[in-house]
Design a protein around this motif. Structure first.
Motif, PDB file in Angstrom:
ATOM      1  N   ARG A 122       0.854  -1.192   0.000  1.00  0.00           N
ATOM      2  CA  ARG A 122       0.000   0.000   0.000  1.00  0.00           C
ATOM      3  C   ARG A 122       0.885   1.236   0.000  1.00  0.00           C
ATOM      4  O   ARG A 122       1.700   1.422   0.899  1.00  0.00           O
ATOM      5  CB  ARG A 122      -0.907   0.004   1.233  1.00  0.00           C
ATOM      6  CG  ARG A 122      -1.830   1.214   1.344  1.00  0.00           C
ATOM      7  CD  ARG A 122      -2.640   1.176   2.635  1.00  0.00           C
ATOM      8  NE  ARG A 122      -1.784   1.301   3.809  1.00  0.00           N
ATOM      9  CZ  ARG A 122      -2.211   1.836   4.968  1.00  0.00           C
ATOM     10  NH1 ARG A 122      -3.442   2.262   5.107  1.00  0.00           N
ATOM     11  NH2 ARG A 122      -1.374   1.905   5.987  1.00  0.00           N
TER      12      ARG A 122
ATOM     13  N   ASN B 212      -6.542   0.637   9.019  1.00  0.00           N
ATOM     14  CA  ASN B 212      -7.795   0.063   9.491  1.00  0.00           C
ATOM     15  C   ASN B 212      -7.906  -1.368   8.973  1.00  0.00           C
ATOM     16  O   ASN B 212      -8.097  -1.564   7.767  1.00  0.00           O
ATOM     17  CB  ASN B 212      -8.982   0.901   9.016  1.00  0.00           C
ATOM     18  CG  ASN B 212     -10.310   0.366   9.528  1.00  0.00           C
ATOM     19  OD1 ASN B 212     -10.365  -0.621  10.256  1.00  0.00           O
ATOM     20  ND2 ASN B 212     -11.384   1.030   9.145  1.00  0.00           N
TER      21      ASN B 212
ATOM     22  N   ASP C 168     -10.440  -2.486   6.345  1.00  0.00           N
ATOM     23  CA  ASP C 168     -10.289  -2.138   4.927  1.00  0.00           C
ATOM     24  C   ASP C 168      -9.845  -3.332   4.094  1.00  0.00           C
ATOM     25  O   ASP C 168     -10.166  -3.424   2.903  1.00  0.00           O
ATOM     26  CB  ASP C 168      -9.263  -1.011   4.754  1.00  0.00           C
ATOM     27  CG  ASP C 168      -9.760   0.317   5.315  1.00  0.00           C
ATOM     28  OD1 ASP C 168     -10.994   0.477   5.444  1.00  0.00           O
ATOM     29  OD2 ASP C 168      -8.912   1.166   5.618  1.00  0.00           O
ATOM     30  N   VAL C 169      -9.089  -4.248   4.702  1.00  0.00           N
ATOM     31  CA  VAL C 169      -8.463  -5.327   3.941  1.00  0.00           C
ATOM     32  C   VAL C 169      -9.508  -6.197   3.255  1.00  0.00           C
ATOM     33  O   VAL C 169      -9.390  -6.534   2.074  1.00  0.00           O
ATOM     34  CB  VAL C 169      -7.555  -6.181   4.849  1.00  0.00           C
ATOM     35  CG1 VAL C 169      -6.964  -7.343   4.066  1.00  0.00           C
ATOM     36  CG2 VAL C 169      -6.446  -5.320   5.430  1.00  0.00           C
TER      37      VAL C 169
ATOM     38  N   GLY D  33     -12.438  -5.448   2.329  1.00  0.00           N
ATOM     39  CA  GLY D  33     -13.019  -4.707   1.214  1.00  0.00           C
ATOM     40  C   GLY D  33     -12.133  -4.738  -0.014  1.00  0.00           C
ATOM     41  O   GLY D  33     -12.608  -4.926  -1.142  1.00  0.00           O
ATOM     42  N   TRP D  34     -10.827  -4.584   0.186  1.00  0.00           N
ATOM     43  CA  TRP D  34      -9.889  -4.639  -0.939  1.00  0.00           C
ATOM     44  C   TRP D  34      -9.929  -6.016  -1.586  1.00  0.00           C
ATOM     45  O   TRP D  34      -9.981  -6.126  -2.819  1.00  0.00           O
ATOM     46  CB  TRP D  34      -8.464  -4.353  -0.464  1.00  0.00           C
ATOM     47  CG  TRP D  34      -8.259  -3.002   0.139  1.00  0.00           C
ATOM     48  CD1 TRP D  34      -9.051  -1.892  -0.025  1.00  0.00           C
ATOM     49  CD2 TRP D  34      -7.203  -2.613   1.032  1.00  0.00           C
ATOM     50  NE1 TRP D  34      -8.550  -0.844   0.710  1.00  0.00           N
ATOM     51  CE2 TRP D  34      -7.419  -1.252   1.361  1.00  0.00           C
ATOM     52  CE3 TRP D  34      -6.116  -3.275   1.572  1.00  0.00           C
ATOM     53  CZ2 TRP D  34      -6.565  -0.541   2.215  1.00  0.00           C
ATOM     54  CZ3 TRP D  34      -5.263  -2.579   2.421  1.00  0.00           C
ATOM     55  CH2 TRP D  34      -5.490  -1.224   2.735  1.00  0.00           C
TER      56      TRP D  34
ATOM     57  N   SER E 153     -12.913  -6.902  -3.790  1.00  0.00           N
ATOM     58  CA  SER E 153     -13.177  -5.983  -4.900  1.00  0.00           C
ATOM     59  C   SER E 153     -13.105  -6.659  -6.261  1.00  0.00           C
ATOM     60  O   SER E 153     -13.546  -6.098  -7.262  1.00  0.00           O
ATOM     61  CB  SER E 153     -12.191  -4.814  -4.863  1.00  0.00           C
ATOM     62  OG  SER E 153     -10.853  -5.267  -5.075  1.00  0.00           O
TER      63      SER E 153
END
Length: 302
Positions: free
Chosen positions: A58, A221, A224-225, A227-228, A231
């Motif tokens: 990231r 956070n 978030d992982v 969600g990534w 995707s």
């Protein structure tokens, strides 16, 4: 880089150990705010960090990170990017695939004797190259890649296209198969991160012996992982599974090496499952199919 916290509670020292079952990329250059996300934890990048299956690079604004493989491949990751290393769903005869979720990446693949093709994916296109230099961009509106040297083969919606040096391939989100789009090349090249204009020097030999201290990254956070990783369908193999974790624990208790207990069906876990399936006289799929789950359950009850 061994998984930690939610993927096995391994300590920081072990996090930085190289235990990959195959060649893993190493961080060799890092400038600006950047981190490596491993499971539910994130660590500031440092030269010498060695990555493993499903680790995420990231980068922040104005940041760059260069990864290098033992076979001379260099991956330069641009600012504001998310790059997933070594998906466990890769097929035979390819290195990777790696996955650019968003942002920029530049891949330099030297000529290698009888080496497998190098595979990179985005949410909209996938490509492979035996040797060459390719720059990619992934965004919500679509993906493009420009072949600077060599050639690349891309596959989208079943169509196979060879893209030669000096050409650009583009595919919009949700639209068709994509196509060579030389009319967009000038804008693409102008929009590339400045660091992509030249090839950065190889640094693997200089940093390989480094043992950097694992320092937690700020403003991360863990929520978030997921969600990534959700995707794109290709990233589902990196989503942590309780069933896989339980299988890993059972196999390890019975003397079969699975690598980190991380809930990910990676290369080492698939190899361990094939070993177990052979022992149980089952079809060697390397997957948690019905017969394998039953056999593992029976083993766990002993």
């Amino acid at each position: 880089m061994t998984r930690c916290t939610a993927r096995g509670a391994i300590g920081a020292a072990a996090l930085l150990a190289s235990i990959a079952a195959h060649a893993a990329p190493t961080v060799t250059i890092t400038e600006g705010p950047a981190s490596i996300v491993s499971g539910a934890a994130a660590y500031l990048t440092a030269p010498g960090m060695r990555l493993q299956t499903c680790d995420i690079v990231r980068t922040g604004a104005q940041a760059i990170v260069q990864l290098e493989d033992d076979d001379g491949v260099q991956i330069l990751i641009g600012p504001d990017s998310l790059f997933v290393v070594d998906l466990p769903s890769g097929g035979e005869g390819v290195v990777g695939p790696h996955f650019l979720i968003s942002g920029w990446a530049k891949v330099t693949v030297p000529k290698r004797d009888k080496a497998p093709r190098y595979q990179i994916m985005t949410p909209h296109v996938e490509l492979s190259t035996p040797a060459g230099v390719v720059a990619l961009r992934a965004a919500s509106d679509g993906s493009e890649f420009f072949v600077e040297q060599g050639d690349a083969v891309t596959t989208s919606t079943g169509a196979r296209t060879t893209v030669g040096a000096g050409r650009l391939f583009a595919r919009k989100a949700g639209a068709g198969r994509g196509a060579v789009a030389d009319n967009l090349k000038s804008a693409f090249v102008q929009g590339m991160p400045r660091a992509f204009r030249d090839t950065l020097p190889a640094r693997l030999a200089a940093v390989k012996a480094n043992n950097p201290r694992a320092r937690p990254a700020p403003d991360f956070n863990p929520a978030d992982v997921q969600g990534w990783l959700r995707s794109a369908p290709e990233l589902q193999a990196c989503v942590v599974s309780d069933a896989v974790r339980a299988a890993q624990q059972t196999l390890e208790k019975n003397g079969i090496d699975v690598g980190p207990i991380d809930g990910i069906l990676g290369p080492r876990t698939r190899a361990a499952l094939r070993t177990f399936q052979q022992q149980q006289q089952l079809t060697q799929t390397g997957k948690l199919d019905t017969d394998t789950l039953r056999a593992l359950d029976a083993l766990g009850r002993r």
